[in-house]
Design a protein around this motif. Structure first.
Motif, PDB file in Angstrom:
ATOM      1  N   LEU A 134       2.060   4.430  -7.721  1.00 14.24           N
ATOM      2  CA  LEU A 134       0.722   4.358  -7.122  1.00 14.24           C
ATOM      3  C   LEU A 134       0.240   2.922  -6.907  1.00 14.24           C
ATOM      4  N   PRO A 135       1.090   2.049  -6.334  1.00 13.20           N
ATOM      5  CA  PRO A 135       0.642   0.664  -6.175  1.00 13.20           C
ATOM      6  C   PRO A 135      -0.618   0.577  -5.320  1.00 13.20           C
ATOM      7  N   VAL A 148      -3.254   1.830  -8.463  1.00 15.72           N
ATOM      8  CA  VAL A 148      -2.962   1.375  -9.824  1.00 15.72           C
ATOM      9  C   VAL A 148      -2.384  -0.023  -9.620  1.00 15.72           C
ATOM     10  N   PRO A 149      -3.204  -1.056  -9.827  1.00 12.43           N
ATOM     11  CA  PRO A 149      -2.988  -2.389  -9.246  1.00 12.43           C
ATOM     12  C   PRO A 149      -1.931  -3.260  -9.916  1.00 12.43           C
ATOM     13  N   CYS A 150      -0.662  -2.900  -9.762  1.00 12.08           N
ATOM     14  CA  CYS A 150       0.408  -3.694 -10.365  1.00 12.08           C
ATOM     15  C   CYS A 150       0.487  -5.098  -9.766  1.00 12.08           C
ATOM     16  N   GLY A 205       5.212 -13.721 -10.425  1.00 11.07           N
ATOM     17  CA  GLY A 205       6.028 -12.612 -10.918  1.00 11.07           C
ATOM     18  C   GLY A 205       6.647 -11.850  -9.765  1.00 11.07           C
ATOM     19  N   GLY A 206       7.263 -10.733 -10.068  1.00  7.40           N
ATOM     20  CA  GLY A 206       7.906  -9.913  -9.045  1.00  7.40           C
ATOM     21  C   GLY A 206       6.949  -8.879  -8.481  1.00  7.40           C
ATOM     22  N   PHE A 207       7.458  -8.136  -7.476  1.00  6.88           N
ATOM     23  CA  PHE A 207       6.630  -7.090  -6.885  1.00  6.88           C
ATOM     24  C   PHE A 207       7.490  -6.199  -6.009  1.00  6.88           C
ATOM     25  N   GLY A 208       7.407  -4.905  -6.228  1.00  7.82           N
ATOM     26  CA  GLY A 208       8.199  -3.950  -5.464  1.00  7.82           C
ATOM     27  C   GLY A 208       7.904  -3.944  -3.979  1.00  7.82           C
ATOM     28  N   GLY A 209       6.718  -4.336  -3.597  1.00  8.50           N
ATOM     29  CA  GLY A 209       6.351  -4.376  -2.181  1.00  8.50           C
ATOM     30  C   GLY A 209       6.681  -5.706  -1.530  1.00  8.50           C
ATOM     31  N   GLY A 225      -4.016  15.445  -7.433  1.00 10.38           N
ATOM     32  CA  GLY A 225      -4.501  14.138  -7.013  1.00 10.38           C
ATOM     33  C   GLY A 225      -3.453  13.342  -6.268  1.00 10.38           C
ATOM     34  N   LEU A 226      -3.781  12.085  -5.997  1.00  9.30           N
ATOM     35  CA  LEU A 226      -2.869  11.176  -5.319  1.00  9.30           C
ATOM     36  C   LEU A 226      -1.655  10.959  -6.213  1.00  9.30           C
ATOM     37  N   ALA A 227      -0.448  11.153  -5.675  1.00  6.68           N
ATOM     38  CA  ALA A 227       0.766  11.064  -6.476  1.00  6.68           C
ATOM     39  C   ALA A 227       1.618   9.852  -6.123  1.00  6.68           C
ATOM     40  N   SER A 228       1.488   9.345  -4.892  1.00  2.00           N
ATOM     41  CA  SER A 228       2.376   8.273  -4.472  1.00  2.00           C
ATOM     42  C   SER A 228       1.767   7.440  -3.357  1.00  2.00           C
ATOM     43  N   VAL A 229       2.027   6.137  -3.434  1.00  2.00           N
ATOM     44  CA  VAL A 229       1.716   5.188  -2.366  1.00  2.00           C
ATOM     45  C   VAL A 229       3.004   4.403  -2.142  1.00  2.00           C
ATOM     46  N   VAL A 230       3.480   4.363  -0.907  1.00  2.00           N
ATOM     47  CA  VAL A 230       4.742   3.687  -0.593  1.00  2.00           C
ATOM     48  C   VAL A 230       4.463   2.597   0.437  1.00  2.00           C
ATOM     49  N   PHE A 231       4.897   1.376   0.116  1.00  7.45           N
ATOM     50  CA  PHE A 231       4.745   0.241   1.030  1.00  7.45           C
ATOM     51  C   PHE A 231       5.717   0.330   2.208  1.00  7.45           C
ATOM     52  N   HIS A 232       5.387  -0.408   3.268  1.00  7.35           N
ATOM     53  CA  HIS A 232       6.289  -0.631   4.411  1.00  7.35           C
ATOM     54  C   HIS A 232       6.822   0.684   4.970  1.00  7.35           C
ATOM     55  N   ALA A 233       5.929   1.629   5.226  1.00 10.47           N
ATOM     56  CA  ALA A 233       6.299   2.994   5.596  1.00 10.47           C
ATOM     57  C   ALA A 233       6.667   3.119   7.073  1.00 10.47           C
TER      58      ALA A 233
END
Length: 187
Positions: free
Chosen positions: A146-147, A150-152, A163-167, A35-43
């Motif tokens: 999986l941002p 998987v809705p962090c 709050g904070g956010f990796g993206g 399945g889907l393993a990764s979603v990366v922002f600002h690619a």
């Protein structure tokens, strides 16, 4: 004959990747046969190369640009999400990049915090049976491979702070605005 003990199987198949445009900028997606393993922002080019290097090692197999269709459904559903038509994702997820408490928290987040709602870090900790682990929940959000899916971005501070956010906070604001939780940003 001497036994080497239990062996944890590593993925043997290929992982595929692609970059897709979105309302929050380019996203790099990677999937395995599980399945889907990764979603990366600002690619952008630099981020893409760094992410692909990390993913190749973490997934333990060949990482190739989109070829067999593993990414077709995640790409379709992400496009539908950003077009404001999709309220929940129904794609297979490969959880191999996250373990233990982080996996438990992220699975609860994916299953228990629907589109257009938010949850506090402490509440999410309580839901997984660790009521004093709000900071650990924050760390799990930062480690989410999986941002969006998987809705962090739906996890906020108890006092109503974003709050904070990796993206990045602007990305979090835009996702929450898309879901109707916040007003659209003025800029």
């Amino acid at each position: 004959m001497e036994s080497e003990g239990p062996v944890t199987p590593r993925p043997t198949g290929r992982a595929e990747w692609t970059v897709v445009p979105s309302a929050i900028g380019p996203l790099l997606l990677a999937a395995t046969e599980r399945g889907l393993a990764s979603v990366v922002f600002h690619a952008d080019d630099r981020m893409r190369e760094r992410a692909l290097g990390r993913l190749a090692g973490a997934l333990g197999g060949e990482l190739v640009e989109r070829s067999s269709g593993l990414l077709a459904e995640p790409v379709r559903q992400l496009a539908a999400y950003f077009d404001e038509g999709l309220r929940s994702f129904d794609v297979k997820l490969d959880w191999s990049l996250v373990t233990g408490f982080n996996r438990q928290v992220l699975r609860e987040l994916a299953a228990g915090v629907p589109y257009g709602t938010v949850v506090g870090y402490g509440e999410l900790a309580r839901r997984v049976g660790q009521p004093g682990a709000a900071q650990a929940v924050g760390a799990a959000m930062g480690a989410n491979p999986l941002p969006v899916v998987v809705p962090c971005h739906r996890v906020v501070e108890r006092d109503g702070g974003i709050g904070g956010f990796g993206g990045g906070l602007e990305t979090k604001r835009r996702l929450l605005a898309l879901e109707g939780v916040l007003p659209e940003p003025l800029f």
